[in-house]
Design an enzyme around this catalytic site. Structure first.
Site, PDB file in Angstrom:
ATOM      1  N   TYR A 135      -2.151  -1.553  11.048  1.00 51.11           N
ATOM      2  CA  TYR A 135      -2.234  -1.745   9.595  1.00 51.11           C
ATOM      3  C   TYR A 135      -0.937  -1.296   8.926  1.00 51.11           C
ATOM      4  O   TYR A 135      -0.336  -2.040   8.142  1.00 51.11           O
ATOM      5  CB  TYR A 135      -3.418  -0.971   9.020  1.00 51.11           C
ATOM      6  CG  TYR A 135      -3.414  -0.930   7.514  1.00 51.11           C
ATOM      7  CD1 TYR A 135      -3.699  -2.071   6.768  1.00 51.11           C
ATOM      8  CD2 TYR A 135      -3.099   0.242   6.824  1.00 51.11           C
ATOM      9  CE1 TYR A 135      -3.684  -2.048   5.388  1.00 51.11           C
ATOM     10  CE2 TYR A 135      -3.078   0.274   5.444  1.00 51.11           C
ATOM     11  CZ  TYR A 135      -3.370  -0.872   4.732  1.00 51.11           C
ATOM     12  OH  TYR A 135      -3.331  -0.853   3.358  1.00 51.11           O
ATOM     13  N   SER A 155       0.874  -1.170   0.000  1.00 51.70           N
ATOM     14  CA  SER A 155       0.000   0.000   0.000  1.00 51.70           C
ATOM     15  C   SER A 155       0.904   1.210   0.000  1.00 51.70           C
ATOM     16  O   SER A 155       2.071   1.118   0.375  1.00 51.70           O
ATOM     17  CB  SER A 155      -0.869  -0.010   1.268  1.00 51.70           C
ATOM     18  OG  SER A 155      -1.506   1.232   1.466  1.00 51.70           O
TER      19      SER A 155
END
Length: 283
Positions: free
Chosen positions: A146, A133
């Protein structure tokens, strides 16, 4: 690509589904894997083979790789896409949930790599695609666990790339920005559930709203652009080591490199509406 075999995890929706269909269109034999086989049944109409696979269950991962090898004797592309976003204040997130986030986003991906590598080494070729990401390069409020998983997978990918290069194997990192998938809604719901009440409530509710608000959703990119990027990477003679793609990915990573830590912190608090929410609370 008629003789090449690809395994795509998290294929029941979003990036994984789009990637499985794209690789099939390119002529790969594609296996789509996910926990919920019922959500992948439509993929069989496109000739995609489906596997029930839980990346937190070692036996299911072993069985999946063994099934592929038994049928085709090779695996050419592994796309580690399975994952989710666990948001919440560090103080609020239970350690069981923190471990679950790492089990899915990091350890599941790495275990599949371990299972695929002997076959890739034997054929002296292969491409491992790890979906991280832009969150593997930047940080956002209330996303510690995360982001921790994505930073970890970025580092593992770099080390792995050097290790397997002598065997003709490529390691590619895909760094999506804002993508129009189920991920955002699930992450926002998790954030509200974990920190929507208590000392971090103002921040959590502002952040959750910024994630699913109309302005944010409108700017998100379709998952197809990630699938197209993966296709370019796995068909390239010499793929890039990283591809930042999707809404906000390149500019956010650039800004993180240009700004000081505290300046970037302030920018993120403003962008997510947290600064305004905190001021309103004080007033």
């Amino acid at each position: 690509m008629a003789n090449k075999v690809a395994l795509v995890t998290g294929a029941s929706s979003g990036i994984g589904e789009s990637t499985a269909l794209k690789l099939k269109d390119l002529g790969y034999t594609v296996y789509g894997a996910a926990r919920r086989v019922d959500r992948m049944q439509h993929l069989t109409q496109s000739g995609i083979k489906i596997l029930a696979m839980d990346v937190t269950d070692d036996a299911s991962m072993q069985a999946g790789i063994e099934a592929i090898i038994a049928e085709f004797g090779r695996i050419d592309v592994l796309v580690n896409n399975a994952g989710y976003g666990s948001y919440g204040a560090v103080e609020d997130v239970q350690m069981e949930e923190a471990r679950a986030q790492f089990n899915v986003n990091v350890f599941g991906a790495v275990r599949l790599i371990q299972l695929a590598l002997p076959h890739m080494r034997a054929q002296r070729s292969g491409t491992i695609v790890n979906i991280t990401s832009m969150g593997g390069k930047i940080h956002t409020p209330l996303g510690a666990w995360y982001h921790g998983t994505k930073f970890a997978l970025e580092a593992i990918s770099d080390c792995l790339r050097m290790e397997v290069q002598p065997f003709g194997i490529d390691v590619v990192v895909i760094e999506p920005g804002g993508i129009r998938t189920e991920w955002t809604g699930i992450a926002a719901d998790k954030l509200r559930e974990t920190s929507g009440h208590g000392p971090y409530a103002v921040q959590a509710n502002a952040m959750a709203e910024s994630m699913v608000g109309e302005a944010s959703v409108k700017r998100q990119s379709p998952p197809q652009i990630i699938a197209d990027t993966i296709a370019r990477a796995v068909t390239a003679a010499r793929p890039k080591t990283r591809y930042a793609i999707g809404f906000g990915a390149k500019p956010m990573i650039f800004m993180r490199g240009m700004l000081s830590d505290r300046t970037f912190d302030g920018m993120m608090r403003m962008a997510t509406g947290i600064s305004k929410a905190l001021k309103t609370q004080k007033a």
